[in-house]
Design a protein around this motif. Structure first.
Motif, PDB file in Angstrom:
ATOM      1  N   VAL A 148       0.856  -1.185   0.000  1.00  0.00           N
ATOM      2  CA  VAL A 148       0.000   0.000   0.000  1.00  0.00           C
ATOM      3  C   VAL A 148       0.895   1.238   0.000  1.00  0.00           C
ATOM      4  N   VAL A 149       0.790   2.046  -1.048  1.00  0.00           N
ATOM      5  CA  VAL A 149       1.573   3.283  -1.114  1.00  0.00           C
ATOM      6  C   VAL A 149       0.603   4.434  -0.889  1.00  0.00           C
ATOM      7  N   GLY A 188      -6.631 -11.378   6.318  1.00  0.00           N
ATOM      8  CA  GLY A 188      -5.635 -12.435   6.222  1.00  0.00           C
ATOM      9  C   GLY A 188      -4.543 -12.156   5.213  1.00  0.00           C
ATOM     10  N   HIS A 189      -4.486 -10.911   4.695  1.00  0.00           N
ATOM     11  CA  HIS A 189      -3.440 -10.592   3.733  1.00  0.00           C
ATOM     12  C   HIS A 189      -2.197 -10.072   4.441  1.00  0.00           C
ATOM     13  N   VAL A 190      -1.069 -10.105   3.734  1.00  0.00           N
ATOM     14  CA  VAL A 190       0.170  -9.537   4.253  1.00  0.00           C
ATOM     15  C   VAL A 190       0.315  -8.152   3.622  1.00  0.00           C
ATOM     16  N   VAL A 191       0.500  -7.146   4.466  1.00  0.00           N
ATOM     17  CA  VAL A 191       0.501  -5.783   3.924  1.00  0.00           C
ATOM     18  C   VAL A 191       1.796  -5.047   4.263  1.00  0.00           C
ATOM     19  N   ASP A 192       2.434  -4.468   3.250  1.00  0.00           N
ATOM     20  CA  ASP A 192       3.572  -3.566   3.462  1.00  0.00           C
ATOM     21  C   ASP A 192       3.119  -2.149   3.161  1.00  0.00           C
ATOM     22  N   LEU A 193       3.752  -1.192   3.818  1.00  0.00           N
ATOM     23  CA  LEU A 193       3.363   0.207   3.606  1.00  0.00           C
ATOM     24  C   LEU A 193       4.532   1.028   3.090  1.00  0.00           C
ATOM     25  N   ALA A 194       4.229   1.982   2.215  1.00  0.00           N
ATOM     26  CA  ALA A 194       5.231   2.976   1.805  1.00  0.00           C
ATOM     27  C   ALA A 194       4.508   4.310   1.843  1.00  0.00           C
ATOM     28  N   ASN A 195       5.204   5.359   2.340  1.00  0.00           N
ATOM     29  CA  ASN A 195       4.473   6.629   2.471  1.00  0.00           C
ATOM     30  C   ASN A 195       4.872   7.673   1.438  1.00  0.00           C
ATOM     31  N   ASN A 196       5.696   7.283   0.467  1.00  0.00           N
ATOM     32  CA  ASN A 196       5.940   8.209  -0.642  1.00  0.00           C
ATOM     33  C   ASN A 196       6.210   7.442  -1.922  1.00  0.00           C
ATOM     34  N   GLY A 197       6.152   8.136  -3.027  1.00  0.00           N
ATOM     35  CA  GLY A 197       6.238   7.502  -4.343  1.00  0.00           C
ATOM     36  C   GLY A 197       7.562   6.790  -4.596  1.00  0.00           C
ATOM     37  N   ASP A 250       9.822   5.523  -2.390  1.00  0.00           N
ATOM     38  CA  ASP A 250       9.931   4.284  -1.616  1.00  0.00           C
ATOM     39  C   ASP A 250       9.032   3.217  -2.210  1.00  0.00           C
ATOM     40  N   GLY A 251       7.819   3.646  -2.609  1.00  0.00           N
ATOM     41  CA  GLY A 251       6.861   2.708  -3.174  1.00  0.00           C
ATOM     42  C   GLY A 251       7.424   2.050  -4.423  1.00  0.00           C
ATOM     43  N   LEU A 252       8.022   2.856  -5.296  1.00  0.00           N
ATOM     44  CA  LEU A 252       8.588   2.334  -6.537  1.00  0.00           C
ATOM     45  C   LEU A 252       9.707   1.341  -6.231  1.00  0.00           C
ATOM     46  N   LEU A 253      10.546   1.720  -5.270  1.00  0.00           N
ATOM     47  CA  LEU A 253      11.674   0.862  -4.896  1.00  0.00           C
ATOM     48  C   LEU A 253      11.162  -0.482  -4.385  1.00  0.00           C
ATOM     49  N   GLN A 254      10.201  -0.407  -3.433  1.00  0.00           N
ATOM     50  CA  GLN A 254       9.686  -1.644  -2.838  1.00  0.00           C
ATOM     51  C   GLN A 254       8.996  -2.509  -3.877  1.00  0.00           C
ATOM     52  N   ALA A 255       8.207  -1.875  -4.728  1.00  0.00           N
ATOM     53  CA  ALA A 255       7.463  -2.637  -5.729  1.00  0.00           C
ATOM     54  C   ALA A 255       8.404  -3.280  -6.738  1.00  0.00           C
ATOM     55  N   SER A 256       9.560  -2.657  -6.979  1.00  0.00           N
ATOM     56  CA  SER A 256      10.505  -3.230  -7.945  1.00  0.00           C
ATOM     57  C   SER A 256      11.312  -4.353  -7.324  1.00  0.00           C
ATOM     58  N   VAL A 257      11.613  -4.205  -6.020  1.00  0.00           N
ATOM     59  CA  VAL A 257      12.486  -5.185  -5.377  1.00  0.00           C
ATOM     60  C   VAL A 257      11.716  -6.423  -4.943  1.00  0.00           C
ATOM     61  N   GLY A 269       7.046  13.034  -3.656  1.00  0.00           N
ATOM     62  CA  GLY A 269       8.184  12.376  -4.314  1.00  0.00           C
ATOM     63  C   GLY A 269       7.873  12.016  -5.744  1.00  0.00           C
ATOM     64  N   LEU A 270       7.011  11.026  -5.902  1.00  0.00           N
ATOM     65  CA  LEU A 270       6.670  10.561  -7.242  1.00  0.00           C
ATOM     66  C   LEU A 270       5.179  10.274  -7.219  1.00  0.00           C
ATOM     67  N   ASP A 271       4.408  10.863  -8.136  1.00  0.00           N
ATOM     68  CA  ASP A 271       2.964  10.648  -8.040  1.00  0.00           C
ATOM     69  C   ASP A 271       2.578   9.255  -8.525  1.00  0.00           C
ATOM     70  N   GLY A 272       1.370   8.850  -8.138  1.00  0.00           N
ATOM     71  CA  GLY A 272       0.933   7.488  -8.393  1.00  0.00           C
ATOM     72  C   GLY A 272       0.957   7.087  -9.858  1.00  0.00           C
ATOM     73  N   LEU A 273       0.524   8.003 -10.731  1.00  0.00           N
ATOM     74  CA  LEU A 273       0.495   7.686 -12.167  1.00  0.00           C
ATOM     75  C   LEU A 273       1.899   7.400 -12.679  1.00  0.00           C
ATOM     76  N   SER A 274       2.871   8.270 -12.299  1.00  0.00           N
ATOM     77  CA  SER A 274       4.246   8.078 -12.772  1.00  0.00           C
ATOM     78  C   SER A 274       4.816   6.785 -12.212  1.00  0.00           C
ATOM     79  N   LEU A 275       4.451   6.513 -10.960  1.00  0.00           N
ATOM     80  CA  LEU A 275       4.941   5.282 -10.333  1.00  0.00           C
ATOM     81  C   LEU A 275       4.519   4.068 -11.163  1.00  0.00           C
ATOM     82  N   ILE A 276       3.222   4.023 -11.480  1.00  0.00           N
ATOM     83  CA  ILE A 276       2.718   2.874 -12.242  1.00  0.00           C
ATOM     84  C   ILE A 276       3.341   2.845 -13.635  1.00  0.00           C
ATOM     85  N   ARG A 277       3.443   4.017 -14.252  1.00  0.00           N
ATOM     86  CA  ARG A 277       4.018   4.089 -15.594  1.00  0.00           C
ATOM     87  C   ARG A 277       5.459   3.561 -15.587  1.00  0.00           C
TER      88      ARG A 277
END
Lengths: 249, 458
Positions: A29-30, A48-57, A59-66, A80-88
């Motif tokens: 969750v970013v 019952g899900h496992v959830v990780d959190l990131a509070n900026n774009g 960190d979110g990009l880094l975590q999602a890539s790693v 930092g990085l907006d959601g659209l750019s992150l997904i793109r």
């Protein structure tokens, strides 16, 4: 458009066992607003899900890539990085993890932008948790299925995508066009909870909430055709969330 | 009203565009007068010098004849012309020529000349000022006749003087004309400016003055007034919305507050707590629904969506809506009849068009009693596509027909039914976005909403 105003007092998330059975998902969750992030994370963990959190774009990009995640839940407005750019960026790098975009903007154009950037679903704040939960579950399952199915089956109910025939316990069922579309969607998402809004968007292309009971009417007509006179019920109403087509356990 | 704005700086006529234009025209006029004078000057001078030359030539010939006559004296009296000339004949220290060697030889013209540069000087010592013609006589003597070119100078002087006076008069007249003209224009512009200032200062009902002459200022004033009217309408709409928002949000917020207050009560049972919480949540949802609808209306009204317009198969959209709404209407003991022409195509946004017709259908479902027949029709009217949703229910009172498209309008009959009061406003906004008109007719009995779209050119 996550409004579910017609569901009245019983629309809250049930405190009991999760309505979605099994399937533990690893979710990132970013979201920069700590309250919202906690609300989402706690809710998903209760399911019952496992959830990780990131509070900026970034960190979110880094975590999602790693890390390997089953579903990403990304806020559109992020420092930092907006959601659209992150997904793109993720999509450009070849990461196909299903992504759900959260946004406070409800413009038609914004939704299209989100989907074009590579988001798989789009949810407008504020939303009911049950809505997010149902959509995340649907996304989590969408990922691995790549095989082309021509016959959908739930218990003794079958739907032939090629001949467009529906049968239960070997008996042909005549469905009208809209009923067929509704059933196909329910069967593709069987064993999951689908919300009213998901049905409105996916089955009828309504990106708004009609005041009258369009969904309820169609569900009850479909139920009369596929459940009445047959064995155990397949089409269930999940109180406060939506509907679920599932085989009797 | 701010006091300072009352003393508007008096408009400077000399700086007005009209005056500058007049000045430019005056300058152009002066230049053309100068050019004209120059051309006339050249022409007149050359023609006058030619005249003087030929006069000098005939003088010279007359002299020659007079000389010849003097030699052969007694050959008749000289003509009065010769006498006049002879008195001006200057024979200074001239000897009588010897007998002509060849008397029958005629005079040989030597052509015209001017005195300048030839060492010739008149009594006043001036070198120029004369045009002459020379002849060599048959007896070998020379005769030269001179004519003063003073008349040329006089004529030229008069010409330049006349041109200068004309140019000066033109300059003065055009400056004066420019001044008057710009004073007139300034007055009109000033009226417009004063009105604009009054409007800025808050007198929103003020309109640009018109003289009824239909001139460009009147046309400008008409356009400006139309613009101002349109702005007032929008402003009025905005005011209505603000009032509507304030009122329509106050009600659910009040209810929400009551529920939360009751929840603070410790003695509440678990079940009742749940009920209050559920109620609070639906109040919040209702408030959100109002916000979403308002945002959507303003987004649609902004018109940016138009850029994404595509060809929409309206027949397909309406057919699907009929299929979706047939069961809904039947569930409420109503009937839906659908009449659709094939191949209805318009330029538009499919999602918004769907919402437009859904809102009209929803309106029919919500505001009619059981047993009503609803007719959804889409017809090709040649150039326009007309979609209507009609019912044979109670209809809408004539005085309310224009109001139904207003934001937050709820008729007295419908106040009890749930809704945001924004559905038809959104429908109207979507219709306007598609350059179409939406209107409400009497279906005798019942209501009939008609939307007319321009057909898409294929």
């Amino acid at each position: 458009m996550a409004r579910t105003e017609n569901e009245g007092p019983c629309r809250r998330r049930p405190a009991g066992p999760p309505p979605t059975l099994g399937l533990r998902l690893k979710i990132l969750v970013v979201e920069d607003d700590p309250d919202t992030a906690q609300f989402i994370a706690n809710g998903l963990r209760e399911q019952g899900h496992v959830v990780d959190l990131a509070n900026n774009g970034r960190d979110g990009l880094l975590q999602a890539s790693v890390d390997e995640y089953d579903v990403l839940v990304i806020d559109r407005m992020l420092p930092g990085l907006d959601g659209l750019s992150l997904i793109r960026t993720l999509r450009a790098a070849g990461t196909l993890t299903p992504a759900m975009l959260l946004t406070a903007m409800s413009n038609v154009g914004d939704r299209v932008d989100g989907l074009e950037a590579g988001a798989d679903d789009y949810l407008i704040k504020p939303f009911a948790f049950s809505e997010l939960n149902a959509r995340v579950s649907a996304l989590g399952r969408r990922a691995p299925t790549a095989a082309v199915e021509t016959i959908l089956t739930v218990a003794d109910l079958t739907l032939d995508l090629l001949s467009r025939r529906v049968a239960r316990a070997g008996r042909q069922i005549e469905l009208q066009a809209q009923e067929y579309k509704l059933l196909e969607y329910l069967m593709r998402n069987s064993e999951r909870v689908v919300t009213r809004t998901m049905l409105l968007e996916s089955v009828w292309g309504f990106h708004f909430d009609p005041r009258t009971s369009v969904v309820e009417t169609h569900i009850s007509r479909l139920r009369a055709k596929i459940d009445r006179g047959f064995g155990p019920e397949l089409l269930h109403t999940v109180r406060g969330s939506g509907y679920s087509l599932r085989a009797p356990s | 009203m701010v006091q300072a704005t009352r003393f508007v700086r008096p408009p400077n006529v000399l700086r007005s565009a009209a005056f500058r234009l007049a000045a430019v025209y005056a300058l152009i006029f002066c230049i053309s007068v100068a050019a004209l004078t120059f051309v006339a000057y050249e022409r007149v001078r050359s023609s006058m010098s030619r005249q003087l030359q030929s006069a000098a030539q005939s003088d010279a010939e007359i002299f020659a004849r007079a000389l010849a006559r003097r030699r052969t004296a007694g050959a008749g009296a000289p003509s009065p012309q010769e006498q006049a000339l002879q008195s001006r004949l200057i024979v200074r220290g001239a000897r009588e020529p010897a007998a002509a060697s060849a008397t029958d030889r005629s005079n040989e013209p030597l052509g015209p000349f001017t005195t300048a540069g030839n060492g010739f000087r008149d009594e006043e010592g001036s070198e120029s000022g004369w045009i002459g013609f020379g002849l060599r006589l048959a007896d070998g003597r020379y005769v030269a006749a001179l004519r003063s070119n003073e008349p040329i100078g006089d004529a030229m002087e008069a010409l330049v003087e006349a041109a200068t006076i004309a140019a000066l008069i033109a300059l003065v007249l055009s400056m004066a004309g420019g001044y008057v003209l710009s004073a007139f224009y300034l007055k009109r512009v000033d009226e417009v400016e004063r009105t604009a200032r009054a409007i800025i200062d808050g007198d929103l009902a003020r309109r640009m003055p018109q003289r009824g002459t239909g001139d460009e200022f009147d046309r400008l004033a008409t356009s400006l007034n139309r613009m101002l009217d349109r702005n007032s309408e929008l402003l009025e709409g905005l005011r209505q919305v603000s009032t509507g928002v304030a009122h329509d949000l106050r009600t659910p917020l009040t209810r929400l507050r009551h529920r939360l207050e009751r929840l603070l009560d410790q003695d509440l049972g678990q079940q009742q707590q749940q009920r209050e919480l559920g109620g609070a949540l639906s109040e919040v949802d209702h408030i959100l629904a109002i916000f979403t609808a308002l945002l959507q209306i303003s987004q649609v009204e902004a018109g940016a969506i138009r850029a994404g317009f595509r060809l929409v198969d309206l027949t397909g959209v309406l057919k699907q809506l009929a299929e979706i709404y047939q069961p809904v209407l039947e569930a409420g003991d109503r009937r839906l009849i659908t009449v659709l022409d094939p191949g209805l195509n318009i330029q538009g946004d499919r999602e918004l068009l769907t919402q437009l017709f859904v809102n009209l259908l929803e309106n029919a479902v919500t505001h009619t009693p059981a047993g009503t027949t609803v007719v959804l029709s889409g017809r090709d009217r040649g150039g326009t596509v007309e979609v209507s949703v009609s019912d044979d229910g109670p209809g809408i009172a004539p005085r309310e027909r224009d109001l139904v498209f207003r934001r937050f309008f709820r008729s007295d009959l419908s106040r009890a039914t749930p809704g945001t009061g924004l559905g038809l406003s959104l429908a109207a906004a979507i219709a306007e976005l598609h350059s179409s008109t939406i209107r409400l007719d009497d279906n005798t009995p019942g209501a009939k909403f008609i939307v007319s779209f321009p057909s898409a050119r294929r």
